[in-house]
Design a protein around this motif. Sequence first.
Motif, PDB file in Angstrom:
ATOM      1  N   TYR B  72       0.843  -1.238   0.042  1.00 31.29           N
ATOM      2  CA  TYR B  72      -0.114  -0.102   0.035  1.00 31.29           C
ATOM      3  C   TYR B  72       0.872   1.436  -0.102  1.00 31.29           C
ATOM      4  O   TYR B  72       2.026   1.247   0.557  1.00 31.29           O
ATOM      5  CB  TYR B  72      -0.885   0.013   1.173  1.00 31.29           C
ATOM      6  CG  TYR B  72      -0.514  -0.109   2.617  1.00 31.29           C
ATOM      7  CD1 TYR B  72       0.299   1.037   3.047  1.00 31.29           C
ATOM      8  CD2 TYR B  72      -0.013  -1.509   3.108  1.00 31.29           C
ATOM      9  CE1 TYR B  72       0.895   0.850   4.423  1.00 31.29           C
ATOM     10  CE2 TYR B  72       0.798  -1.590   4.249  1.00 31.29           C
ATOM     11  CZ  TYR B  72       1.117  -0.565   4.969  1.00 31.29           C
ATOM     12  OH  TYR B  72       1.876  -0.738   6.232  1.00 31.29           O
ATOM     13  N   LEU B  73       0.274   2.257  -0.600  1.00 26.41           N
ATOM     14  CA  LEU B  73       0.960   3.649  -0.370  1.00 26.41           C
ATOM     15  C   LEU B  73       0.544   4.364   0.897  1.00 26.41           C
ATOM     16  O   LEU B  73      -0.729   3.974   1.443  1.00 26.41           O
ATOM     17  CB  LEU B  73       0.326   4.404  -1.766  1.00 26.41           C
ATOM     18  CG  LEU B  73       0.582   3.934  -2.857  1.00 26.41           C
ATOM     19  CD1 LEU B  73      -0.203   4.886  -3.827  1.00 26.41           C
ATOM     20  CD2 LEU B  73       1.985   3.739  -3.229  1.00 26.41           C
ATOM     21  N   THR B  74       1.280   5.103   1.397  1.00 24.66           N
ATOM     22  CA  THR B  74       1.112   5.713   2.572  1.00 24.66           C
ATOM     23  C   THR B  74       1.139   7.355   2.472  1.00 24.66           C
ATOM     24  O   THR B  74       2.022   7.890   1.934  1.00 24.66           O
ATOM     25  CB  THR B  74       2.363   5.427   3.791  1.00 24.66           C
ATOM     26  OG1 THR B  74       2.477   3.738   3.624  1.00 24.66           O
ATOM     27  CG2 THR B  74       1.963   6.151   5.101  1.00 24.66           C
ATOM     28  N   ILE B  75       0.301   7.796   3.097  1.00 26.74           N
ATOM     29  CA  ILE B  75       0.131   9.301   2.951  1.00 26.74           C
ATOM     30  C   ILE B  75       0.930   9.976   3.870  1.00 26.74           C
ATOM     31  O   ILE B  75       1.057   9.612   5.014  1.00 26.74           O
ATOM     32  CB  ILE B  75      -1.495   9.893   3.223  1.00 26.74           C
ATOM     33  CG1 ILE B  75      -2.425   9.660   2.378  1.00 26.74           C
ATOM     34  CG2 ILE B  75      -1.381  11.528   3.250  1.00 26.74           C
ATOM     35  CD1 ILE B  75      -3.656   9.848   2.617  1.00 26.74           C
ATOM     36  N   VAL B  76       1.917  10.817   3.218  1.00 29.34           N
ATOM     37  CA  VAL B  76       2.801  11.551   4.188  1.00 29.34           C
ATOM     38  C   VAL B  76       2.637  13.025   4.194  1.00 29.34           C
ATOM     39  O   VAL B  76       3.143  13.708   4.976  1.00 29.34           O
ATOM     40  CB  VAL B  76       4.450  11.100   3.735  1.00 29.34           C
ATOM     41  CG1 VAL B  76       4.809   9.825   4.034  1.00 29.34           C
ATOM     42  CG2 VAL B  76       4.631  11.640   2.386  1.00 29.34           C
ATOM     43  N   TYR B  77       1.719  13.469   3.285  1.00 30.19           N
ATOM     44  CA  TYR B  77       1.313  14.945   3.501  1.00 30.19           C
ATOM     45  C   TYR B  77      -0.037  15.266   2.636  1.00 30.19           C
ATOM     46  O   TYR B  77      -0.294  14.856   1.549  1.00 30.19           O
ATOM     47  CB  TYR B  77       2.224  15.883   2.751  1.00 30.19           C
ATOM     48  CG  TYR B  77       1.919  17.382   3.127  1.00 30.19           C
ATOM     49  CD1 TYR B  77       2.358  18.172   4.205  1.00 30.19           C
ATOM     50  CD2 TYR B  77       1.010  18.232   2.418  1.00 30.19           C
ATOM     51  CE1 TYR B  77       1.905  19.484   4.656  1.00 30.19           C
ATOM     52  CE2 TYR B  77       0.513  19.364   2.603  1.00 30.19           C
ATOM     53  CZ  TYR B  77       1.227  19.885   3.747  1.00 30.19           C
ATOM     54  OH  TYR B  77       0.570  21.186   4.207  1.00 30.19           O
ATOM     55  N   MET B  78      -1.042  15.627   3.483  1.00 24.47           N
ATOM     56  CA  MET B  78      -2.399  16.160   3.077  1.00 24.47           C
ATOM     57  C   MET B  78      -2.513  17.420   3.885  1.00 24.47           C
ATOM     58  O   MET B  78      -2.518  17.085   5.311  1.00 24.47           O
ATOM     59  CB  MET B  78      -3.325  14.970   3.250  1.00 24.47           C
ATOM     60  CG  MET B  78      -4.658  14.959   2.755  1.00 24.47           C
ATOM     61  SD  MET B  78      -5.927  13.753   2.862  1.00 24.47           S
ATOM     62  CE  MET B  78      -6.359  14.149   4.682  1.00 24.47           C
ATOM     63  N   SER B  79      -3.429  18.322   3.500  1.00 22.49           N
ATOM     64  CA  SER B  79      -3.798  19.009   4.107  1.00 22.49           C
ATOM     65  C   SER B  79      -5.367  19.375   4.549  1.00 22.49           C
ATOM     66  O   SER B  79      -5.970  19.035   3.378  1.00 22.49           O
ATOM     67  CB  SER B  79      -3.321  20.670   3.754  1.00 22.49           C
ATOM     68  OG  SER B  79      -4.039  21.739   4.412  1.00 22.49           O
ATOM     69  N   VAL B  80      -5.784  19.441   5.631  1.00 25.90           N
ATOM     70  CA  VAL B  80      -7.351  19.138   5.939  1.00 25.90           C
ATOM     71  C   VAL B  80      -7.892  20.674   5.055  1.00 25.90           C
ATOM     72  O   VAL B  80      -9.006  20.570   5.053  1.00 25.90           O
ATOM     73  CB  VAL B  80      -7.590  19.136   7.157  1.00 25.90           C
ATOM     74  CG1 VAL B  80      -7.484  17.908   7.906  1.00 25.90           C
ATOM     75  CG2 VAL B  80      -7.141  20.295   8.053  1.00 25.90           C
ATOM     76  N   ASP B  81      -6.891  21.634   4.966  1.00 29.61           N
ATOM     77  CA  ASP B  81      -7.574  22.813   4.435  1.00 29.61           C
ATOM     78  C   ASP B  81      -7.691  22.760   2.911  1.00 29.61           C
ATOM     79  O   ASP B  81      -8.264  23.655   2.373  1.00 29.61           O
ATOM     80  CB  ASP B  81      -6.502  24.064   4.823  1.00 29.61           C
ATOM     81  CG  ASP B  81      -6.298  24.385   6.002  1.00 29.61           C
ATOM     82  OD1 ASP B  81      -7.115  24.003   6.714  1.00 29.61           O
ATOM     83  OD2 ASP B  81      -5.207  24.700   6.622  1.00 29.61           O
ATOM     84  N   ASP B  82      -7.339  21.583   2.308  1.00 28.87           N
ATOM     85  CA  ASP B  82      -7.823  21.403   0.822  1.00 28.87           C
ATOM     86  C   ASP B  82      -9.057  21.157   0.664  1.00 28.87           C
ATOM     87  O   ASP B  82      -9.689  20.370   1.519  1.00 28.87           O
ATOM     88  CB  ASP B  82      -6.788  20.571   0.393  1.00 28.87           C
ATOM     89  CG  ASP B  82      -5.168  20.832   0.314  1.00 28.87           C
ATOM     90  OD1 ASP B  82      -5.166  22.215   0.169  1.00 28.87           O
ATOM     91  OD2 ASP B  82      -4.113  19.924   0.391  1.00 28.87           O
ATOM     92  N   ASP B  83      -9.311  21.326  -0.676  1.00 31.06           N
ATOM     93  CA  ASP B  83     -10.869  20.830  -1.006  1.00 31.06           C
ATOM     94  C   ASP B  83     -10.875  19.556  -1.414  1.00 31.06           C
ATOM     95  O   ASP B  83      -9.687  19.002  -1.868  1.00 31.06           O
ATOM     96  CB  ASP B  83     -11.383  21.725  -1.988  1.00 31.06           C
ATOM     97  CG  ASP B  83     -10.882  21.769  -3.473  1.00 31.06           C
ATOM     98  OD1 ASP B  83     -10.666  20.539  -3.962  1.00 31.06           O
ATOM     99  OD2 ASP B  83      -9.769  22.898  -3.648  1.00 31.06           O
TER     100      ASP B  83
END
Lengths: 341, 151
Positions: B72-83
Motif C-alpha cells: 500500500y501507499l502511505t500518505i505523508v502529506y495532506m492538508s485538511v484545508d484542501d478541498d
Amino acid sequence: MDAMKSHLDIISVDVTNRCNLRCKHCFNYSGEQVNSSVEHTEGELISIANQIVEAGAGSTCICGGEPLLRKEAVYSVIKTLKRSGMGVSMVSNGTFLDQECSESLKRSGIDVVQISLDGGRESHNWLRNDEKSYDAAVTAIKTLVNEGIRVSVACTPTIRNLGELDDVVNLLEGLGVSTLRMQPVMRLGRAKGIQEFFPQTMQYAKLAIELAERGSSGKYKMLFEWGDPIQHLQVLESGINIRSLSINSYGDILISPYVPVSFGNVRHHSIKEYLESGLCEISKNNHVQNVFRSVDNSMDHRVDDSWMPELYKDELFQLDIIDDSISDKCETLSRMFGEIV
Amino acid sequence: MIELLAPRDSEKIMDFLDSTSRENILAFKNVRMLREMIFSSQLVAVGDVDQKGNILRLFAVQSPLNVPWLLYLTIVYMSVDDDDEFVREAINILKDVFSGKYAKIKAFINRNKKDENNDERTISMLERLGFVMEADLKNDSVHLSVYSFFY
C-alpha cells in the motif's frame, strides 16, 4: 609510486573525443569539433594514469568519444591503472569490440565494460544514427560475457523505447549482463535537438517504479539501476568536497562531465598538485555552487541554458586553481552563471 | 494546475512546507534527500501549482518500493484545508503513476489530544473521500487511527 590519500571515488578519463557514431543524444558532441593534434598521445595517457594512481582515486572510468578508436592506448592505460589494484571500467558503443579486443581487455585486467543499448533494434539504431549499431552492441555484449568480463548496460529512456523494456530486460538477462542502468538523458549537446523524444515526468516516475520492482522481484540475476546523472552535482550543492573528477581528451580537469568549466589541466600540473592546492574544496565556493545549480537533466527543465558554453563545442570556461587568481576568475564565473540562478 | 511533481520541484516543496503552519510531517532534513526520494519514486507528490511554479496545495505518498512486502501507499502529506476535489484528483494521478499496482492508500493518524479538532477534521475529510477505518489502536500513551482507501 606512493599514492597520496585523497577522497576521490572515481576519475573518468576521455581518451579521445573522436567517435564513429553520431548519437542523437550525445551530451558532448562526440565526433565533432575534433582537434586530434591536441589529443593526448599514448604516452601522455599513461602519464595521466600514473597521476591518477598517485592521486589515490578509488577507480577510473575510461570514456570518450569511443575509447576503442584508441585500442592500444586503452590497453596500456588499463594495465598501468591495474598495477595499483585500482578498479577500472570503460564505456563503449561496442562497435569495435571483437574477439581479439575482448581478449586484450581481459589480459589488461579491466573489471567492467559498459555497453550502450537503447531499446530494441529500431529504437537503438534511430538514437545511435547507425543501422548496424544495435547488432554491434549485442555482439559486443556476447563477446565480453564469453570472455568472462563483467558487462553493464546503459540504456537511455526515450519515448521510442519505453515500451520495449520487457524485451530489453529479457535479452540482457539471457546474455548474462550484470547491471542494467537507466538514467534520464542530459539536456546537453546534440540531445537538445531531440527534446520532443524525452519522456515526461509521469513516464520517468513509472520507469523508476518498474525498475525498482524488477530489482526487488527476485526473478533476475541482473541488477537494475535508476540513476540520477546529476546526483554528484546535487551532493556538491550541499557543500561537501568533490569526490569525482573528469579529465577530457585535452587534459582539462572538470568536476563534472556536464559542467563546462575546467579547474586545471593535467598538462600544466599533476592531479596530485591540483588536489594539494584545494581542488576538492572548490565545491564550497559560492560562485562555483551557482554553476552546479545551472545544470539539469531532462527531468529538470529549470532554466534557459541557451547561453551556456557547449561542452566540447564551445570553449570551456577555463580556470586554473594553481595559476589563476581564483577570486577574480570565480567572480567572472559567477557573473556568467549567476544570471540564471 | 494539478500535476505530478518532479525532482526539480523539491526546493519548491520545501518552500511550501516552510510556509505552512503545519509541522513538516515529511520530516525531510534537506532538499537533496527529498529530491532523491522523488527521483526514485519512493515519494510521489502531486501539487496544485501556479503559473510561476509555486506550490499552492500538496498531496504526497510514500511508496513501498524498497519494502516489497508492503502493498500500500502511505500518505505523508495532506492538508485538511484542501478541498476534496484536489485530493481526489491527486489520487487519480497516483493511480496512473502506479498503474494500479497497489490496492490501497493508507493514512496513519497519530491522534493528538492537544489538537483533537484538527484530527476530527482530518478524519472527516478522509471519510468524505471514501477512506474507511481499518484500525483504532489506543492505550495510555498512544492513540493511532488507520484509515484506508481502496481503489
